[in-house]
Scaffold this active site. Structure first.
Site, PDB file in Angstrom:
ATOM      1  N   GLU A  51      -2.793  -3.299   6.963  1.00 47.73           N
ATOM      2  CA  GLU A  51      -1.497  -2.510   6.697  1.00 47.73           C
ATOM      3  C   GLU A  51      -1.333  -1.694   8.028  1.00 47.73           C
ATOM      4  O   GLU A  51      -1.009  -0.557   7.920  1.00 47.73           O
ATOM      5  CB  GLU A  51      -1.873  -1.515   5.635  1.00 47.73           C
ATOM      6  CG  GLU A  51      -1.976  -2.099   4.257  1.00 47.73           C
ATOM      7  CD  GLU A  51      -2.146  -1.260   3.070  1.00 47.73           C
ATOM      8  OE1 GLU A  51      -2.521  -0.200   2.958  1.00 47.73           O
ATOM      9  OE2 GLU A  51      -1.932  -1.986   1.675  1.00 47.73           O
TER      10      GLU A  51
ATOM     11  N   GLU B 215      -2.683  -7.936  -1.329  1.00 47.58           N
ATOM     12  CA  GLU B 215      -3.190  -6.844  -2.430  1.00 47.58           C
ATOM     13  C   GLU B 215      -2.156  -6.586  -3.439  1.00 47.58           C
ATOM     14  O   GLU B 215      -0.943  -6.296  -3.170  1.00 47.58           O
ATOM     15  CB  GLU B 215      -3.436  -5.679  -1.662  1.00 47.58           C
ATOM     16  CG  GLU B 215      -4.595  -5.858  -0.711  1.00 47.58           C
ATOM     17  CD  GLU B 215      -4.667  -4.265   0.064  1.00 47.58           C
ATOM     18  OE1 GLU B 215      -4.471  -3.228  -0.501  1.00 47.58           O
ATOM     19  OE2 GLU B 215      -5.466  -4.373   1.183  1.00 47.58           O
TER      20      GLU B 215
END
Ligand code: GAL
Length: 672
Positions: free
Chosen positions: A149, A307
């Site tokens: 991320e 995710e």
């Protein structure tokens, strides 16, 4: 690229380093039971491999990769650079970022490193090189996952190193200090810079940094993290032919970094998505994220959901479990919008550590839990629809244009209304389309717009000449352009375009705004369509356009609120007010009627419908997010006909979708 695993990829983050070795055997057995085909390995495993400076213990990772491979499970191998080891942070405490108020982040978290720090970069790349050398040719390694991320997890760094890197970035962008002064309008408050060293990041807690400086610092910060990604990618490519990506955090608002500019540097666009407890329409947020992810995927190619969660995360105030059926509806919602893989955080719930109460595919309660049963059922569903993999979402006829820089500009500084978030109008327009089963691509402002009949531009505060020209070209070629308030106001440097709002779009829209009328809390202004608006209104003057909706109260009574300017066979609309959903819906109905853009199916709001098409077939995804059964019929003259791949049921004419259910219909229709 070669897809990492056959069909629709299924799996999650796998952290075997948190468990004794005998648990791993159960893991791979249960992974096979659930139909897991790929796991993300080693995301936070820098400190568990490089146990001291230059000392590496690969044994557990060797073992884990071999074990997964032996069980036919592909590995998405992460570079663990999101979380530097404790020994490195102790030796170099200034690796952690400094916030705008001067506070240096302590060690103990993750994604806490300054992207301009040469020691961090050196150690990170050294470890990535060792990792890639060791596993780059391992047959299990089908994908690389750089960091974690990037951008979403990282905070901006305002330290002195970042300041120096920012100045170098500015010299590159603007060419000279004079050009910076010009671009930022530093004559205001006498802020003219006579040496580069006088320029700092927008530090401090209060005050009002120059908005153009702020905008450039956001751009620099995005590029600084991209540089880290590219450096790691280059090292990997020296040792491995496997594709490289990183997990974005695509959502409705302005992102922390400009993912659209990163997307071409990934072999496959990957993103994470979590639904929020206090979101009154979580499924639409999910759909928007999917449409935006696809919109930035070159060629609208299938993307990867890296995710999401099987239930409650642990970072919200009150972490909500998913309702029965919601796991599948969420996962299939991503697939419907172009994902060819759905992964979760994480495989097995952690006993210890910060995320010990986060949901997982295999909960603390083990295989007797509802979540486990739904995870296994989802794996079976994904196998049933495996033939969908490789198809594309059918071409959308509506585009919604987004730009992170416009969002950064809107949400910062002494703005006319400081309570407006960038994602608000984007969400509202997407919602009206979603409620009507009308597909749209959410595309970056740099995208080609030729194929779209309807192009919607929500709050695009900042716009450069190229984008303004492409958008103005939409009605000229017969399309319909819709521009909302706070668009076209500023150039790419953030300077206001003189002559009246909405600056760049005045001519094409045939209106100009004399004055903004932001509304006070609780204040509402009435419209002649029977609705009222809160938050934002404007005094609009017609200059070639006609009024479609007018204000009927406040000092604006009688003035246009929504306008349309016919342009040949096309049209240009301006929406000067923050319309509520009912009023906005009426505008959307009219736009759809005028442009002839069809709905995917006929169904009530809350039933989602998206079609994926490919040479082999046409697949209609139907997701009923409501708690009532609903009938779905074809749009216009087209009848529904085909077979539901999930239940095997034949579909003819009309289909009843039970509450909370998902259907994937292989249609008896060929698609152009
Ligand atoms: C993500 C992150 C994962 C995990 C997850 C929990 O943002 O990438 O590592 O922390 O959140 O929801």
């Amino acid at each position: 690229m070669t897809w990492p695993a056959p069909g629709i990829c299924y799996g999650g983050d796998y952290n075997p380093e948190q468990w004794p070795r005998d648990v791993w055997d159960e893991d791979v057995r249960l992974m096979r039971e659930a139909g897991v085909s790929i796991v993300t390995l080693g995301v936070f495993a820098w400190g568990t491999v490089e146990v001291a400076d230059g000392v590496r213990d690969w044994s557990w990772l060797d073992d884990a990769i071999d074990l997964l491979h032996a069980h036919g499970i592909a590995v998405d191998l992460a570079t663990p650079t999101a979380a530097p080891p404790s020994w490195l942070l102790t030796a170099h405490p200034d690796i952690t970022p400094v916030l705008a108020d001067g506070y240096r982040e302590p060690p103990g978290g993750r994604n806490a490193w300054c992207p301009a720090h040469p020691v961090y970069r050196r150690y990170a790349l050294r470890h990535v090189e060792e990792l890639a050398r060791r596993y780059g040719a391992h047959p299990a390694v089908r994908l690389w996952h750089v960091g974690n991320e990037l951008g979403g997890g990282n905070v901006r760094c305002y330290c002195d190193r970042s300041a120096a890197a920012f100045r170098a970035w500015l010299a590159d962008r603007h060419g000279s200090l004079d050009a910076v002064n010009e671009a930022w309008g530093t004559a205001q408050w006498g802020h003219r810079f006579s040496a580069w060293e006088q320029i700092d990041p927008p530090r401090g807690r209060h005050g009002a940094p120059n908005p153009s400086l702020y905008l450039d610092f956001e751009r620099y910060s995005s590029d600084a993290l991209l540089t880290q990604y590219l450096a790691e990618k280059e090292v990997i490519a020296r040792h491995s032919a496997a594709p490289v990506t990183t997990n974005f955090m695509v959502g409705a608002g302005a992102h922390i970094v400009d993912y659209a500019s990163w997307a071409p540097h990934t072999a496959v666009v990957a993103t994470d998505h979590y639904t929020l407890v206090d979101d009154e329409c979580r499924e639409q947020d999910l759909a928007l994220a999917g449409d935006r992810t696809r919109g930035m995927s070159p060629g609208r190619a299938p993307w990867l959901l890296m995710e999401h969660s099987t239930g409650a995360p642990s970072w919200q105030q009150r972490n909500r479990a998913k309702d029965p059926g919601e796991i599948a509806r969420n996962a299939l919602g991503h697939v419907a919008r172009g994902a060819d893989g759905v992964l979760f955080f994480q495989w097995r719930a952690s006993r210890a550590g910060a995320e010990q109460f986060h949901s997982a595919m295999l909960p603390h309660g083990g295989t007797r839990t509802r979540v486990w049963r739904e995870v296994v059922a989802l794996g079976a569903d994904l196998r049933r629809i495996a033939e969908v993999a490789g198809t594309r979402v059918e071409p959308a006829r509506v585009a919604v244009v987004v730009d992170d820089a416009a969002g950064w500009a809107l949400q910062h500084g002494l703005m006319p209304h400081r309570g407006l978030s960038y994602g608000r109008e984007l969400r509202a327009w997407h919602r009206a389309l979603w409620d009507r089963q009308v597909l749209c691509d959410v595309v970056p402002v740099t995208a080609a717009l030729d194929g779209y009949d309807l192009v919607i531009v929500p709050t695009l505060l900042v716009v450069d000449d190229d984008a303004a020209a492409r958008l103005a070209g939409v009605p000229e070629r017969g399309g319909t352009l819709v521009v909302t308030y706070l668009s076209g106001i500023c150039d790419a440097d953030g300077q206001v375009i003189p002559g009246g709002f909405p600056g760049r779009f005045r001519d094409v829209l045939g209106v100009w705004t004399d004055e903004f009328y932001p509304l006070q809390p609780g204040e509402r202004v009435a419209l002649d369509d029977g609705s009222t608006v809160a938050d934002w209104t404007e005094r609009v003057v017609l200059d070639g356009a006609q009024a479609v909706v007018r204000y009927t109260s406040s000092s604006l009574a009688g003035a246009p609120a929504v306008t349309e300017r016919p342009v040949g066979t096309g049209a240009a609309w301006y929406v000067s007010a923050a319309l509520e959903l009912d009023s906005l819906g009426r505008v959307v109905d009219r736009l759809l009627a005028e442009t002839g853009v069809p709905r995917t199916v006929e169904a009530p709001a809350g039933v989602e419908a998206v079609r994926r098409v490919g040479p082999g077939g046409s697949y209609l995804f139907l997701l009923n997010h409501t708690d009532a059964e609903h009938a779905v019929t074809g749009s216009g003259a087209a009848d529904l006909a085909g077979t539901d791949l999930l239940t095997g049921a034949a579909v003819a004419g009309r289909m009843l979708v039970p509450p909370g259910a998902a259907r994937v219909v292989r249609e008896h229709r060929t698609h152009p």
